[in-house]
Design an enzyme around this catalytic site. Sequence first.
Site, short mmCIF file in Angstrom:
data_model
loop_
_atom_site.label_atom_id
_atom_site.label_comp_id
_atom_site.label_asym_id
_atom_site.label_seq_id
_atom_site.Cartn_x
_atom_site.Cartn_y
_atom_site.Cartn_z
N HIS A 105 68.61 24.97 33.36
CA HIS A 105 69.25 23.71 33.00
C HIS A 105 69.96 23.04 34.19
CE1 HIS A 105 68.19 24.84 29.05
NE2 HIS A 105 68.94 23.94 28.45
N HIS A 142 31.05 6.61 31.86
CA HIS A 142 32.50 6.45 31.88
C HIS A 142 33.03 5.70 33.11
CE1 HIS A 142 36.79 7.49 32.09
NE2 HIS A 142 36.54 7.86 33.32
#
Length: 693
Positions: free
Chosen positions: A503, A291
């Site tokens: 939020h 890889h």
Amino acid sequence: MLSTPRKQAFSMSAQVSSTAAMASNPRHEDAAAAPAVAHAALANAIRALAMDAVEQTKSGHPGLPMGAADIATVLFTQFLKFDPADPAWPDRDRFVLSAGHGSMLLYALLYLTGYPEMTLDQIKRFRQLGSITAGHPEYGHTPGVETTTGPLGQGLANAVGMAIAERHLAAEFGNVVDHRTYVLASDGDLMEGVSQEAIALAGHLKLNKLIVLFDDNGISIDGALSLADSVDQVKRFEAAGWAASRIDGHDPQAIASAIANAQDSDRPVMIACKTTIGFGAPNKAGKASAHGSPLGADEIKGARETLGWSHAPFDIPADILAAWRTAGARSQKAHVDWKKRLGALGATKRAEFERRMAGELPQQALDGAVATVKASLAATPKNIATRAASEFALESLIPAVPEMLGGSADLTGSNNTRTKSMKAMSASDYSGRFIHYGVREHGMAAAMNGMALHGGITPYSGTFLVFSDYCRPAIRLAALMGQRVIHVMTHDSIGLGEDGPTHQPVEHLAALRAIPNLLVFRPCDAVETIECWQLALENYHRPSVLALTRQNLPQLRQGRNAQNRCAAGAYEIVAADGKADVSIFATGSEVTIAVEAKKLLSERGISARVVSVPCFELLRELPETARRTVIGDAKVNIGVEAAVRQGWDAIIGPNGAFIGMSSFGASAPYMDLYRHFGVTPQAIADAAVANLR
Ligand SMILES: Cc1ncc(C[n+]2csc(CCOP(=O)(O)OP(=O)(O)O)c2C)c(N)n1
Ligand SMILES: [Mg+2]
């Protein structure tokens, strides 16, 4: 199958004569001039360059280029429409190497097909300072690289945006926009969550000119994919509305027929190409060891024997190079034909197409829109939330700047990003200028990058500022690539109220300001909002975030306001009476609070000025004297922002006082929250008095 001429699947054929349609398919033209060199030799040229470059540099990833060489060879020699002499040709097919670690695959292709800048010397200087062969492909750094990849999954999602851009522009400009988007994606690309959002959006919009070639090698860094994944990718793509199939990724015939079939699809296509990572390496092929490290001298020697490649490192025999260069020249006629079609558009439409693709603004129209909005605000001031002010600005900007393509991640009514006249884009009508991205912030932001990179479009989004975290990887890449991508992010503080701390952004402004080459705007009223929009649009080479409020704010800027004061990044919005003892710097909704504090201080006989700071980055870019002037030399500096202090010391200094947040917020009506967290005129005035002592 291979030599059968195919008509363009694309429905624009009504406007294209059948010969033009065939001529625009480079593969068809090319059938007679097929290279005499065998496929294996062409593919092995890629493998050799990749393993030798990685070996020489002692760094890089040979496995993917060696494994995907057959796929890439078939694509680039038979299908991809591209012209190395003009990497910016607007109607080229886009090729996105989503698995950016396989960069040598792309560099080898660019060299072999004849991109003039990609010399053998550049290949030899792989990953070295000043070369165009960076570790991972970088947009703007290397001609032929369509997007910066490396963070897995992003390239695939960019490609979805490119495919959207293609359809959208084709709906307006007809057959001068008629190309495909190809992606080479790895296991890692498909494991990343952003890929799911991208795939779902592409399937929903039936982007049938998007073709993903999946390098299905079953290996990632840790070893066999089975260590961590057991998804059936074909079923997964099919479930999202794609056509998907499995082929042998080392069989050139199978690859060619799968791509040929894909060209006639009525939906996006995924071809899972079973490959062997490090194909040809005698001991490392098929293993994770291929890889991301050099193969080593012995393994390379063995690979040369296995592949039957007897040539010295970096030596590509003349006949093989010539065959590749012939492949690189395949689309020249398609390019010429395209120029004819462009010419046939007519002067006005052609000029408009060229303007948009160049990323130039319709400056007069933009200036007119800004003036209209400002005139209206001067005549009838608006005490509205900046998100609503943004919608008001967009009502004028959208008709004036036709390349703007808006959207929202399922918060359209909250973000105010859709104007009354905007039609939604759909699979049956790509001309719509508003995209319902669904609840997919990652995919939205990454697709927007692809649209901007494609050219001809200035994308803007909508979501809550707190979810900028979900857009951050793509925002960072937009900044790195210097792309004009505009994020409208509303509900920008505890001022959103009852939804509570999940939020309420507190660290997000600081976190966004930490990204180089990103402009973070936080306008304080309706006038600043249109000014910030103008600046976001005019900054062609960088992305912007517009942080906007949910809650209403008074219009502080009254009167004509011809000048764009936000362009300085900060400016004195309320002057002191006489010499200022205190400078109060504030952004967005807190500017109003600062103005109230100034009044309290006057009552106590303390003179204060208020400086609005809509954009830290533009302030930092001011010439030093101008910056010093706006910062001033009051005895006390106070920063006010309903967010964390980080970053503010650059303005208020280490001894400045800061009124803001040092914890997460809470769920309550917003006025209660401002009081609870002490972001009030009184708190500012008290801090001023305390610091003056
Ligand atoms: C978002 C992200 N996480 C982690 C990495 C580090 N990384 C590079 S390649 C890779 C996975 C390699 O597997 P695969 O994608 O299948 O590529 P192959 O080894 O088959 O070439 C990882 C984890 C990355 N580049 N991007
Ligand atoms: Mg893999």
